[in-house]
Design an enzyme around this catalytic site. Sequence first.
Site, PDB file in Angstrom:
ATOM      1  N   GLY A  48     -48.048 -42.119  29.104  1.00 10.28           N
ATOM      2  CA  GLY A  48     -47.146 -42.689  30.098  1.00 10.28           C
ATOM      3  C   GLY A  48     -45.716 -42.362  29.713  1.00 10.28           C
ATOM      4  O   GLY A  48     -45.437 -42.058  28.549  1.00 10.28           O
ATOM      5  N   GLN A  53     -36.702 -43.105  29.399  1.00 10.31           N
ATOM      6  CA  GLN A  53     -37.010 -42.423  28.133  1.00 10.31           C
ATOM      7  C   GLN A  53     -36.482 -40.981  28.111  1.00 10.31           C
ATOM      8  O   GLN A  53     -36.417 -40.373  27.038  1.00 10.31           O
ATOM      9  CB  GLN A  53     -38.520 -42.431  27.861  1.00 10.31           C
ATOM     10  CG  GLN A  53     -39.053 -43.845  27.582  1.00 10.31           C
ATOM     11  CD  GLN A  53     -40.534 -43.844  27.307  1.00 10.31           C
ATOM     12  OE1 GLN A  53     -41.338 -43.877  28.232  1.00 10.31           O
ATOM     13  NE2 GLN A  53     -40.919 -43.784  26.034  1.00 10.31           N
ATOM     14  N   CYS A  96     -45.300 -45.960  21.178  1.00 12.42           N
ATOM     15  CA  CYS A  96     -44.286 -45.585  22.171  1.00 12.42           C
ATOM     16  C   CYS A  96     -43.601 -44.309  21.709  1.00 12.42           C
ATOM     17  O   CYS A  96     -43.205 -44.206  20.545  1.00 12.42           O
ATOM     18  CB  CYS A  96     -43.252 -46.703  22.313  1.00 12.42           C
ATOM     19  SG  CYS A  96     -41.983 -46.358  23.548  1.00 12.42           S
ATOM     20  N   LEU A  97     -43.436 -43.374  22.636  1.00 13.37           N
ATOM     21  CA  LEU A  97     -42.780 -42.110  22.297  1.00 13.37           C
ATOM     22  C   LEU A  97     -41.330 -42.332  21.872  1.00 13.37           C
ATOM     23  O   LEU A  97     -40.767 -41.488  21.175  1.00 13.37           O
ATOM     24  CB  LEU A  97     -42.853 -41.150  23.491  1.00 13.37           C
ATOM     25  CG  LEU A  97     -44.280 -40.706  23.861  1.00 13.37           C
ATOM     26  CD1 LEU A  97     -44.269 -39.972  25.196  1.00 13.37           C
ATOM     27  CD2 LEU A  97     -44.877 -39.836  22.760  1.00 13.37           C
ATOM     28  N   HIS A 138     -46.476 -51.824  29.764  1.00 16.69           N
ATOM     29  CA  HIS A 138     -45.602 -51.182  28.766  1.00 16.69           C
ATOM     30  C   HIS A 138     -44.506 -50.379  29.482  1.00 16.69           C
ATOM     31  O   HIS A 138     -43.324 -50.476  29.116  1.00 16.69           O
ATOM     32  CB  HIS A 138     -46.471 -50.275  27.872  1.00 16.69           C
ATOM     33  CG  HIS A 138     -45.732 -49.429  26.892  1.00 16.69           C
ATOM     34  ND1 HIS A 138     -45.858 -49.582  25.524  1.00 16.69           N
ATOM     35  CD2 HIS A 138     -44.863 -48.390  27.066  1.00 16.69           C
ATOM     36  CE1 HIS A 138     -45.083 -48.680  24.915  1.00 16.69           C
ATOM     37  NE2 HIS A 138     -44.479 -47.950  25.820  1.00 16.69           N
ATOM     38  N   GLU A 139     -44.904 -49.602  30.492  1.00 15.43           N
ATOM     39  CA  GLU A 139     -43.922 -48.761  31.199  1.00 15.43           C
ATOM     40  C   GLU A 139     -42.949 -49.612  32.021  1.00 15.43           C
ATOM     41  O   GLU A 139     -41.753 -49.319  32.080  1.00 15.43           O
ATOM     42  CB  GLU A 139     -44.624 -47.756  32.114  1.00 15.43           C
ATOM     43  CG  GLU A 139     -45.599 -46.804  31.434  1.00 15.43           C
ATOM     44  CD  GLU A 139     -45.042 -46.101  30.219  1.00 15.43           C
ATOM     45  OE1 GLU A 139     -43.811 -45.969  30.107  1.00 15.43           O
ATOM     46  OE2 GLU A 139     -45.839 -45.694  29.369  1.00 15.43           O
ATOM     47  N   HIS A 142     -40.183 -50.872  30.030  1.00 18.75           N
ATOM     48  CA  HIS A 142     -39.104 -49.884  29.844  1.00 18.75           C
ATOM     49  C   HIS A 142     -38.082 -49.960  30.981  1.00 18.75           C
ATOM     50  O   HIS A 142     -36.880 -49.797  30.758  1.00 18.75           O
ATOM     51  CB  HIS A 142     -39.670 -48.465  29.817  1.00 18.75           C
ATOM     52  CG  HIS A 142     -40.206 -48.010  28.486  1.00 18.75           C
ATOM     53  ND1 HIS A 142     -39.428 -47.923  27.356  1.00 18.75           N
ATOM     54  CD2 HIS A 142     -41.432 -47.578  28.114  1.00 18.75           C
ATOM     55  CE1 HIS A 142     -40.161 -47.461  26.350  1.00 18.75           C
ATOM     56  NE2 HIS A 142     -41.398 -47.241  26.783  1.00 18.75           N
TER      57      HIS A 142
HETATM   58  O1  GNR Z   1     -48.418 -42.489  24.796  1.00 16.72           O
HETATM   59  C1  GNR Z   1     -48.393 -43.722  24.789  1.00 16.72           C
HETATM   60  N1  GNR Z   1     -49.480 -44.416  24.375  1.00 16.72           N
HETATM   61  C2  GNR Z   1     -49.627 -45.783  24.535  1.00 16.72           C
HETATM   62  C3  GNR Z   1     -50.654 -46.415  23.847  1.00 16.72           C
HETATM   63  C4  GNR Z   1     -50.857 -47.762  23.979  1.00 16.72           C
HETATM   64  C5  GNR Z   1     -50.048 -48.495  24.820  1.00 16.72           C
HETATM   65  C6  GNR Z   1     -49.008 -47.896  25.499  1.00 16.72           C
HETATM   66  C7  GNR Z   1     -48.799 -46.539  25.364  1.00 16.72           C
HETATM   67  S1  GNR Z   1     -47.529 -45.769  26.258  1.00 16.72           S
HETATM   68  C8  GNR Z   1     -47.166 -44.437  25.203  1.00 16.72           C
HETATM   69  C9  GNR Z   1     -46.123 -43.516  25.820  1.00 16.72           C
HETATM   70  C10 GNR Z   1     -44.831 -44.273  26.022  1.00 16.72           C
HETATM   71  O2  GNR Z   1     -44.057 -44.525  25.151  1.00 16.72           O
HETATM   72  N2  GNR Z   1     -44.604 -44.716  27.228  1.00 16.72           N
HETATM   73  O3  GNR Z   1     -43.502 -45.437  27.475  1.00 16.72           O
HETATM   74 NI    NI Z   2     -43.017 -46.445  25.634  1.00 18.04          NI
END
Ligand code: GNR
Ligand code: NI
Length: 172
Positions: A48, A53, A96-97, A138-139, A142
């Site tokens: 995601g 980001q 999270c990236l 999660h997204e 952000h």
């Molecule tokens: O790649 C991602 N893996 C992930 C694993 C578990 C819960 C959320 C994520 S999102 C993350 C990519 C990212 O940072 N998205 O904002």
């Molecule tokens: Ni993230």
Amino acid sequence: MSLRRILTVDADMAVLKQVSEPVAVVDDDLRRLMDDMLETMYAAPGIGLAAIQIGVAKRVIVMDLAGKGQPPAPRYFVNPEILWSSEETGPWEEGCLSVPDIYDDVERPIHVRLRYLDYHGAVVEEEAEELYAVCIQHEMDHLNGVLFIDHLSRLKRERAVSKVKKAARAEA
Ligand code: GNR
Ligand code: NI
């Protein structure tokens, strides 16, 4: 399409904390942004990515939850809203990236109902559970300037940021 730099908490915390703005219209410019986000997400690799980001404060998310060996299944979310969240919550190990190489359990509602505009600007309503529910929450965090580490204790959050800063120094 072009690859964009993914912002990280060591250098870009102030941008990542910004609250993103709703999108007025889903047009070709926005689709170009979503194409770049998807390419950047696949290259990372990640499942995601929120526009902030890559430094763009718009309420836009891309996602692909297809497993290895499955055909790609890109998803695009513009102006997503949570319509309903389950009372029941559960832990999931998140990463999270923007917080590279840090993983920890976050507790969230296990089931949500959401509404968003898709790649073509059509309204979609659907339910999400398991990894989809985790990822969309999660997204959407952000989009509000919230990182998964903000759901951890202050000690764990500060340690996570220190680790990312140390790793960035070692790379420089
Ligand atoms: O790649 C991602 N893996 C992930 C694993 C578990 C819960 C959320 C994520 S999102 C993350 C990519 C990212 O940072 N998205 O904002
Ligand atoms: Ni993230």
